[in-house]
Design a protein around this motif. Structure first.
Motif, PDB file in Angstrom:
ATOM      1  N   ARG A 157      16.030  63.010  14.450  1.00  0.00           N
ATOM      2  CA  ARG A 157      14.938  63.569  13.683  1.00  0.00           C
ATOM      3  C   ARG A 157      13.693  62.441  13.444  1.00  0.00           C
ATOM      4  O   ARG A 157      12.375  62.820  13.258  1.00  0.00           O
ATOM      5  N   GLU A 158      14.248  61.237  13.131  1.00  0.00           N
ATOM      6  CA  GLU A 158      13.453  60.055  12.989  1.00  0.00           C
ATOM      7  C   GLU A 158      13.120  59.218  14.064  1.00  0.00           C
ATOM      8  O   GLU A 158      12.274  58.603  13.766  1.00  0.00           O
ATOM      9  N   ILE A 177       8.018  64.862  15.017  1.00  0.00           N
ATOM     10  CA  ILE A 177       9.522  65.240  15.150  1.00  0.00           C
ATOM     11  C   ILE A 177       9.583  65.381  16.942  1.00  0.00           C
ATOM     12  O   ILE A 177      10.807  64.652  17.236  1.00  0.00           O
ATOM     13  N   GLU A 229      11.384  74.063  14.277  1.00  0.00           N
ATOM     14  CA  GLU A 229      10.527  72.850  13.869  1.00  0.00           C
ATOM     15  C   GLU A 229      10.003  72.294  15.222  1.00  0.00           C
ATOM     16  O   GLU A 229       8.890  71.984  15.634  1.00  0.00           O
ATOM     17  N   SER A 260       5.348  68.840  13.333  1.00  0.00           N
ATOM     18  CA  SER A 260       6.290  69.167  14.671  1.00  0.00           C
ATOM     19  C   SER A 260       6.143  68.110  15.844  1.00  0.00           C
ATOM     20  O   SER A 260       6.959  67.782  16.435  1.00  0.00           O
ATOM     21  N   TYR A 283      16.168  73.039  13.022  1.00  0.00           N
ATOM     22  CA  TYR A 283      15.580  71.982  13.669  1.00  0.00           C
ATOM     23  C   TYR A 283      14.680  72.561  15.251  1.00  0.00           C
ATOM     24  O   TYR A 283      13.499  72.157  15.294  1.00  0.00           O
ATOM     25  N   ASN A 289      17.461  68.371   4.314  1.00  0.00           N
ATOM     26  CA  ASN A 289      17.666  69.384   5.277  1.00  0.00           C
ATOM     27  C   ASN A 289      18.472  70.668   4.770  1.00  0.00           C
ATOM     28  O   ASN A 289      19.550  70.252   4.069  1.00  0.00           O
ATOM     29  N   GLN A 304      20.129  63.078  11.873  1.00  0.00           N
ATOM     30  CA  GLN A 304      19.077  62.290  11.096  1.00  0.00           C
ATOM     31  C   GLN A 304      18.202  61.169  12.073  1.00  0.00           C
ATOM     32  O   GLN A 304      17.145  61.231  11.754  1.00  0.00           O
ATOM     33  N   PHE A 320      12.075  62.795  18.805  1.00  0.00           N
ATOM     34  CA  PHE A 320      13.231  63.210  19.854  1.00  0.00           C
ATOM     35  C   PHE A 320      13.137  62.472  21.017  1.00  0.00           C
ATOM     36  O   PHE A 320      14.262  62.016  21.620  1.00  0.00           O
TER      37      PHE A 320
END
Length: 226
Positions: free
Chosen positions: A92-93, A209, A198, A206, A195, A122, A89, A213
């Motif tokens: 993802r953030e 995201i 995405e 995306s 994921y 999720n 998580q 990443f």
């Protein structure tokens, strides 16, 4: 770095044989200021992100599963998954745990909200876990295992092969307070497949995201590049 923290060396491995130096080269093809490069992002996800997860989590988990004694190894398996949830998580953030009051929107002080958000939002976990149930799992399973080497309350860790379809295929049954440790890996792979889709999409969400990443991997490499 400006705060005096010693940086990791460029030859430090971060995913299998991939090093910080390798990431620095690849990230130039991933930046939002450049045209979306699908091949570069596939490499980032498959050879960096997934390779990191495979070597540091899933391969050790499979080794524990292969013991097949059902004598308590499930506690180690689920503890590894609980450690992994927060990382997934946070990636993802694009956030980093500090343990103190955050100095930016990309830092967090407490693990609970990040951990519970993963389960609540999720796939496939969100289909079987309600917000109050995620909190119970966090307190009784995650905290129990990581702080006291035990589950708390009535929570149990079982091998689902002994229980056929009684619990409808769930890996985490919050109503019965059972974690079926052998069903967790397929669920995590389902999440990672989603994921990846995405990451490789071209939607506005995306793009956010992907930026997250990059922030997370920059932090793993002790980079302070904005």
């Amino acid at each position: 770095m400006s705060d005096g923290k010693k940086c990791a060396a460029d030859n430090t491995r971060i995913a299998g044989t991939k090093t910080i130096s390798d990431w620095k080269k690849l990230r130039e093809q991933l930046l939002p200021s450049t045209e979306f490069n699908e091949d570069a992002w596939k490499e980032a996800f498959d050879q960096y992100f997934m390779q990191r997860l495979e070597t540091r989590y899933f391969r050790p988990i499979r080794a524990l599963e292969a013991i097949e004694e059902n004598a308590g190894e499930g506690f180690s398996i689920v503890a590894l998954y609980c450690s992994l949830i927060e990382f997934l998580q946070a990636t993802r953030e694009g956030k980093t745990y500090t343990g103190k009051k955050p100095s930016s929107d990309y830092e967090y002080q407490y693990s609970g909200p990040i951990f519970k958000k993963f389960l609540e939002t999720n796939i496939p976990f969100k289909y079987s876990i309600e917000p109050d149930q995620a909190n119970a799992f966090y307190k009784n399973v995650r905290n129990g295992l990581l702080h006291e080497a035990r589950t708390k309350g009535e929570w149990k860790i079982w091998l689902s092969l002994n229980h056929l379809d009684e619990y409808k295929g769930k890996s985490i049954d919050c109503d019965q307070e059972i974690v079926f440790r052998d069903k967790l890996r397929p669920d995590f792979y389902d999440y990672l497949k989603s994921y990846r889709t995405e990451i490789l999409s071209t939607t506005t969400e995306s793009k956010k995201i992907r930026s997250a990443f990059i922030r997370k991997f920059d932090n793993l490499c002790d980079l302070t590049i904005e």
